[in-house]
Enzyme design. Structure first.
Site, PDB file in Angstrom:
ATOM      1  N   VAL A 142      74.823   1.372 129.193  1.00  0.00           N
ATOM      2  CA  VAL A 142      75.430   2.648 129.566  1.00  0.00           C
ATOM      3  C   VAL A 142      75.896   2.689 131.107  1.00  0.00           C
ATOM      4  CG1 VAL A 142      74.639   5.186 129.922  1.00  0.00           C
ATOM      5  CG2 VAL A 142      73.386   3.866 128.279  1.00  0.00           C
TER       6      VAL A 142
ATOM      7  N   GLY B 117      76.028  -0.080 133.417  1.00  0.00           N
ATOM      8  CA  GLY B 117      76.980  -1.061 133.987  1.00  0.00           C
ATOM      9  C   GLY B 117      78.492  -0.783 133.428  1.00  0.00           C
TER      10      GLY B 117
ATOM     11  N   ARG C 202      74.345 -10.113 128.160  1.00  0.00           N
ATOM     12  CA  ARG C 202      73.600 -11.180 127.309  1.00  0.00           C
ATOM     13  C   ARG C 202      74.207 -11.268 126.063  1.00  0.00           C
ATOM     14  NH1 ARG C 202      67.586 -10.278 126.273  1.00  0.00           N
ATOM     15  NH2 ARG C 202      68.354  -8.403 125.407  1.00  0.00           N
TER      16      ARG C 202
ATOM     17  N   LYS D  77      68.247  -4.092 132.576  1.00  0.00           N
ATOM     18  CA  LYS D  77      66.827  -3.572 132.632  1.00  0.00           C
ATOM     19  C   LYS D  77      66.124  -3.859 133.658  1.00  0.00           C
ATOM     20  CE  LYS D  77      63.567  -2.329 128.734  1.00  0.00           C
ATOM     21  NZ  LYS D  77      63.923  -0.995 128.502  1.00  0.00           N
TER      22      LYS D  77
ATOM     23  N   ASN E  24      67.033   0.079 138.752  1.00  0.00           N
ATOM     24  CA  ASN E  24      65.746   0.741 139.149  1.00  0.00           C
ATOM     25  C   ASN E  24      64.754   0.022 139.376  1.00  0.00           C
ATOM     26  OD1 ASN E  24      66.811   3.295 139.556  1.00  0.00           O
ATOM     27  ND2 ASN E  24      66.136   4.220 137.570  1.00  0.00           N
TER      28      ASN E  24
ATOM     29  N   SER F  56      72.039   6.576 141.686  1.00  0.00           N
ATOM     30  CA  SER F  56      71.696   7.752 140.799  1.00  0.00           C
ATOM     31  C   SER F  56      72.867   8.233 140.423  1.00  0.00           C
ATOM     32  CB  SER F  56      70.616   8.521 141.801  1.00  0.00           C
ATOM     33  OG  SER F  56      70.507   9.901 140.950  1.00  0.00           O
ATOM     34  N   GLY F  57      72.700   9.091 139.144  1.00  0.00           N
ATOM     35  CA  GLY F  57      73.790   9.946 138.790  1.00  0.00           C
ATOM     36  C   GLY F  57      73.804   9.912 137.225  1.00  0.00           C
TER      37      GLY F  57
ATOM     38  N   LYS G 265      65.712   4.977 146.597  1.00  0.00           N
ATOM     39  CA  LYS G 265      65.856   5.720 145.201  1.00  0.00           C
ATOM     40  C   LYS G 265      64.442   5.954 144.469  1.00  0.00           C
ATOM     41  CE  LYS G 265      68.070   6.421 141.383  1.00  0.00           C
ATOM     42  NZ  LYS G 265      67.382   5.699 140.081  1.00  0.00           N
TER      43      LYS G 265
ATOM     44  N   HIS H 115      63.591   9.086 145.696  1.00  0.00           N
ATOM     45  CA  HIS H 115      64.684  10.264 144.895  1.00  0.00           C
ATOM     46  C   HIS H 115      63.795  10.544 143.508  1.00  0.00           C
ATOM     47  CE1 HIS H 115      67.712  10.769 142.009  1.00  0.00           C
ATOM     48  NE2 HIS H 115      68.344  11.156 142.922  1.00  0.00           N
ATOM     49  N   ASN H 116      63.429   9.618 142.955  1.00  0.00           N
ATOM     50  CA  ASN H 116      63.143   9.738 141.538  1.00  0.00           C
ATOM     51  C   ASN H 116      61.663  10.450 141.354  1.00  0.00           C
ATOM     52  OD1 ASN H 116      65.240   8.190 140.849  1.00  0.00           O
ATOM     53  ND2 ASN H 116      64.431   7.323 139.180  1.00  0.00           N
TER      54      ASN H 116
ATOM     55  N   GLU I   1      62.646  14.084 142.088  1.00  0.00           N
ATOM     56  CA  GLU I   1      63.425  14.459 140.588  1.00  0.00           C
ATOM     57  C   GLU I   1      62.244  14.987 139.672  1.00  0.00           C
ATOM     58  OE1 GLU I   1      66.328  11.749 139.149  1.00  0.00           O
ATOM     59  OE2 GLU I   1      65.176  11.701 137.342  1.00  0.00           O
ATOM     60  N   TYR I   2      61.008  14.236 139.708  1.00  0.00           N
ATOM     61  CA  TYR I   2      60.033  14.398 138.514  1.00  0.00           C
ATOM     62  C   TYR I   2      59.547  16.025 138.790  1.00  0.00           C
ATOM     63  CZ  TYR I   2      58.979   9.977 136.297  1.00  0.00           C
ATOM     64  OH  TYR I   2      59.007   8.863 135.603  1.00  0.00           O
TER      65      TYR I   2
ATOM     66  N   HIS J  94      28.562   6.967 157.246  1.00  0.00           N
ATOM     67  CA  HIS J  94      29.878   6.809 157.391  1.00  0.00           C
ATOM     68  C   HIS J  94      30.295   7.008 158.747  1.00  0.00           C
ATOM     69  CE1 HIS J  94      30.615   4.595 153.686  1.00  0.00           C
ATOM     70  NE2 HIS J  94      30.197   6.051 152.982  1.00  0.00           N
TER      71      HIS J  94
HETATM   72  P1  NBP Z   1      69.288  -0.644 129.937  1.00  0.00           P
HETATM   73  O1  NBP Z   1      67.894  -0.241 131.260  1.00  0.00           O
HETATM   74  O2  NBP Z   1      68.665   0.114 128.765  1.00  0.00           O
HETATM   75  O3  NBP Z   1      69.068  -2.148 130.106  1.00  0.00           O
HETATM   76  C1  NBP Z   1      70.090  -2.866 128.928  1.00  0.00           C
HETATM   77  C2  NBP Z   1      70.802  -3.695 129.647  1.00  0.00           C
HETATM   78  O4  NBP Z   1      70.007  -4.773 130.073  1.00  0.00           O
HETATM   79  C3  NBP Z   1      71.640  -4.429 128.624  1.00  0.00           C
HETATM   80  O5  NBP Z   1      72.789  -4.954 129.235  1.00  0.00           O
HETATM   81  C4  NBP Z   1      70.694  -5.512 127.968  1.00  0.00           C
HETATM   82  O6  NBP Z   1      71.466  -6.699 127.447  1.00  0.00           O
HETATM   83  C5  NBP Z   1      70.178  -5.889 129.352  1.00  0.00           C
HETATM   84  N1  NBP Z   1      68.955  -7.068 129.244  1.00  0.00           N
HETATM   85  C6  NBP Z   1      67.880  -6.929 128.635  1.00  0.00           C
HETATM   86 BR1  NBP Z   1      67.409  -5.062 127.883  1.00  0.00          BR
HETATM   87  N2  NBP Z   1      66.993  -7.784 128.732  1.00  0.00           N
HETATM   88  C7  NBP Z   1      67.745  -8.574 129.244  1.00  0.00           C
HETATM   89  C8  NBP Z   1      67.499 -10.040 129.736  1.00  0.00           C
HETATM   90  N3  NBP Z   1      66.286 -10.490 129.390  1.00  0.00           N
HETATM   91  N4  NBP Z   1      68.747 -10.679 130.288  1.00  0.00           N
HETATM   92  C9  NBP Z   1      69.856 -10.372 130.561  1.00  0.00           C
HETATM   93  N5  NBP Z   1      70.197  -8.966 130.222  1.00  0.00           N
HETATM   94  C10 NBP Z   1      69.099  -8.160 129.739  1.00  0.00           C
HETATM   95  O7  NBP Z   1      70.527  -0.039 130.718  1.00  0.00           O
HETATM   96  P2  NBP Z   1      71.130   1.240 131.540  1.00  0.00           P
HETATM   97  O8  NBP Z   1      70.280   2.427 131.043  1.00  0.00           O
HETATM   98  O9  NBP Z   1      72.420   0.919 131.671  1.00  0.00           O
HETATM   99  O10 NBP Z   1      70.333   0.858 132.804  1.00  0.00           O
HETATM  100  C11 NBP Z   1      70.661  -0.231 133.854  1.00  0.00           C
HETATM  101  C12 NBP Z   1      69.965  -0.337 135.032  1.00  0.00           C
HETATM  102  O11 NBP Z   1      70.364   0.797 135.998  1.00  0.00           O
HETATM  103  C13 NBP Z   1      68.506  -0.504 134.754  1.00  0.00           C
HETATM  104  O12 NBP Z   1      67.793  -1.027 135.796  1.00  0.00           O
HETATM  105  C14 NBP Z   1      68.151   1.066 134.977  1.00  0.00           C
HETATM  106  O13 NBP Z   1      66.787   1.465 135.260  1.00  0.00           O
HETATM  107  C15 NBP Z   1      69.259   1.702 136.089  1.00  0.00           C
HETATM  108  N6  NBP Z   1      69.577   2.840 136.079  1.00  0.00           N
HETATM  109  C16 NBP Z   1      69.624   3.798 134.896  1.00  0.00           C
HETATM  110  C17 NBP Z   1      70.144   5.124 134.867  1.00  0.00           C
HETATM  111  C18 NBP Z   1      70.272   5.693 133.581  1.00  0.00           C
HETATM  112  O14 NBP Z   1      70.525   7.151 133.635  1.00  0.00           O
HETATM  113  N7  NBP Z   1      70.365   5.085 132.208  1.00  0.00           N
HETATM  114  C19 NBP Z   1      70.191   5.610 136.171  1.00  0.00           C
HETATM  115  C20 NBP Z   1      69.978   4.936 137.386  1.00  0.00           C
HETATM  116  C21 NBP Z   1      69.766   3.752 137.305  1.00  0.00           C
HETATM  117  P3  NBP Z   1      71.430  -6.703 125.935  1.00  0.00           P
HETATM  118  O15 NBP Z   1      72.630  -5.682 125.590  1.00  0.00           O
HETATM  119  O16 NBP Z   1      71.882  -8.191 125.718  1.00  0.00           O
HETATM  120  O17 NBP Z   1      70.252  -6.299 125.283  1.00  0.00           O
END
Ligand code: NBP
Length: 477
Positions: free
Chosen positions: A12, A14, A33, A75, A102, A128-129, A182, A185-186, A189-190, A453
């Site tokens: 989502v 990236g 990957r 992740k 994160n 964030s967002g 960040k 921030h979270n 947010e909680y 103490h």
């Molecule tokens: P996810 O946190 O769900 O991670 C999925 C991605 O990580 C996929 O591209 C997956 O590849 C890859 N991945 C995993 Br799982 N294991 C891997 C490994 N061993 N080697 C390489 N790639 C691997 O995705 P996201 O929700 O898009 O979040 C991405 C980052 O942004 C996270 O760190 C998240 O905490 C942070 N974030 C998310 C949000 C949000 O609202 N979602 C907000 C702010 C920050 P695959 O397709 O091959 O499984």
């Protein structure tokens, strides 16, 4: 064609960030990957865009202009380490790794050290967002190698959310500063989310209001001083109905809140640094308690009264104004706890955080964006060394006439047994903070009694100990 920047991780966040950056006039290389994700991305959302799909890490690295700029959006935790491990042998000295996930801030410190061993530069970038922010303009909190940041600053500024105060991105300090901010921030947010949920509960259960009435209130509140993203989305989500049953979605959703750990990290870190963040920790515990659904059902049968009275007796309209003031007060005090944590962390970890700048970049794009952040910005412009907002006249002016509303709401809601972990702990926080004398003298006496103490005295300098049992006997004789 060499890409200006690369994004690894096409889930989502990236994929949305890649599209966002591309839309600002850049060519973006992408890698994931699992190839299928990249294939789908280029076939669908990225069609016709200056996005270069790659299916091996070496092709990805080769597609980038030097020095390479790579944003990791995978992740958090082990996957990030694995991806860095795989990239390191393919990169050249001076290349820039940007972790947009994160990450836990201590992991970021470790990764920076590792990157430096290989001559790489590293930026820990809190983003964030959510999906929409990543696509249209997130708030981004950067820390790490400043020279590297300056080389990606233009791209990040173009991709960031914009407010009347500029783009919502800034270099905040050395090392893990960005990820620490960040994380905090979270945590904020909680606590704000839980405070809103508690206020909803007061209206729904305490005042027996219907969902459309509650929705109207949140929409109204969002026009005033509570104006913020979380109030806005609460107003919106309350209006959504389930297509299958026709019921309001919020009435269908199971009352078990999940979490990914950033609230827990904020609490644990605050405990380590000795900063009171009770509203944040209570929000984490509230989610944990909610997860014990089966137990709650059983306990409710053992303890709950058949008919809990409602708050109908209160003047509805007047009470809603009081409720608004209570939520406003809680919101301010929750931000205050977060900023206090940032101040202490900045000293401890030598981040050199500029909290006016943190407030500024939180004004847009991020989940905790809110009108009141402008006041926090002003507070820190007036005094950049403010240890806690509670010591700012501006802040006190904002809360002093509203604390009584928070108190009244809690007293009334307690009569009808509504749990208010965040609102109550927030009131305790300010009640404690504004007390010149607390009963900690008793704690000190108890500690000295059973553990020698020692304690300090109010009337003299020094460290003291009393043989309490002997003194008790003598005092009584
Ligand atoms: P996810 O946190 O769900 O991670 C999925 C991605 O990580 C996929 O591209 C997956 O590849 C890859 N991945 C995993 Br799982 N294991 C891997 C490994 N061993 N080697 C390489 N790639 C691997 O995705 P996201 O929700 O898009 O979040 C991405 C980052 O942004 C996270 O760190 C998240 O905490 C942070 N974030 C998310 C949000 C949000 O609202 N979602 C907000 C702010 C920050 P695959 O397709 O091959 O499984």
């Amino acid at each position: 064609m060499d890409a200006h920047i690369g994004v690894v991780g096409m889930a989502v966040m990236g994929s949305s960030l890649a599209l966002n950056i591309e839309s600002r006039g850049y060519t973006v290389s992408v890698y994931n990957r699992t190839a299928k994700r990249t294939e789908n991305f280029v076939k669908e959302r990225a069609q016709g865009k200056k996005i270069i799909p790659t299916y091996s890490l070496s092709d990805f690295v080769d597609s980038l202009k030097k020095p390479r700029k790579i944003i990791l959006m995978v992740k958090a935790g082990e996957p990030t380490d694995k991806m860095i491990d795989a990239l390191i042998p393919l990169l050249d000295k001076g290349d820039i790794l940007i972790d947009g996930g994160n990450a836990y801030y201590k992991d970021t410190e470790r990764r920076i050290e590792r990157a430096h061993k290989y001559g790489l530069r590293y930026i820990g970038l809190g983003i964030s967002g959510g999906e929409s922010g990543a696509l249209h303009g997130p708030s981004m909190m950067a820390g790490g190698d400043e020279d590297a940041y300056r080389e990606v600053e233009e791209i990040l500024e173009k991709a960031a959310a914009k407010t009347d105060d500029g783009p919502c991105v800034a270099y905040l300090g050395r090392g893990s500063a960005g990820h620490f901010v960040k994380m905090t921030h979270n945590g904020i947010e909680y606590a704000i989310m839980e405070a809103i949920a508690e206020v909803y509960d007061i209206m729904r259960v305490g005042l027996s209001m219907e969902i459309p009435q509650i929705q109207k209130i949140f929409k109204e509140w969002n026009k005033g001083r509570l104006n913020s993203y979380l109030i806005e989305i609460t107003g919106n989500l309350l209006g959504v109905k389930d297509r299958d049953t026709g019921h309001y979605m919020v009435d269908i959703i199971l009352d078990k809140a999940k979490s990914k750990g950033t609230g827990k990290w904020t609490t644990q870190t605050a405990l380590d640094l000795g900063v009171p963040v009770p509203s944040i920790s209570e929000a984490v515990f509230a989610r944990i308690l909610s997860s014990y659904k089966e137990e709650r059902v059983k306990i409710s049968r053992m303890l709950d009264k058949e008919d809990i009275p409602t708050l109908q007796a209160v003047d509805g309209t007047e009470f809603l104004d009081i409720l608004e003031a209570a939520l406003y007060t809680a919101m301010l005090l929750i931000y205050a706890q977060g900023f206090h944590l940032l101040h202490v962390a900045s000293g401890e970890y030598e981040y050199g955080l500029n909290l006016a700048e943190v407030s500024r970049i939180w004004k847009g794009g991020c989940i905790i964006r809110a009108k009141v952040l402008n006041d926090f910005k002003e507070m820190y412009l007036e005094n950049k060394d403010l240890s806690t907002p509670l010591l700012s006249e501006r802040f006190i002016d904002m809360i002093k006439d509203n604390i009584s509303s928070l108190r009244e709401v809690i007293l009334r809601a307690k009569e009808v047994e509504i749990p208010l972990p965040v609102l109550s702990s927030t009131l305790d926080y300010i009640d404690g903070a504004k007390r010149e004398r607390l009963p900690a003298n008793i704690i000190q006496a108890q500690r000295d009694y059973f553990g020698a103490h020692t304690f300090e005295r109010r009337d003299r300098e020094g460290v003291f100990h009393v043989e309490w049992e002997k003194e008790a006997e003598d005092s009584n004789s």
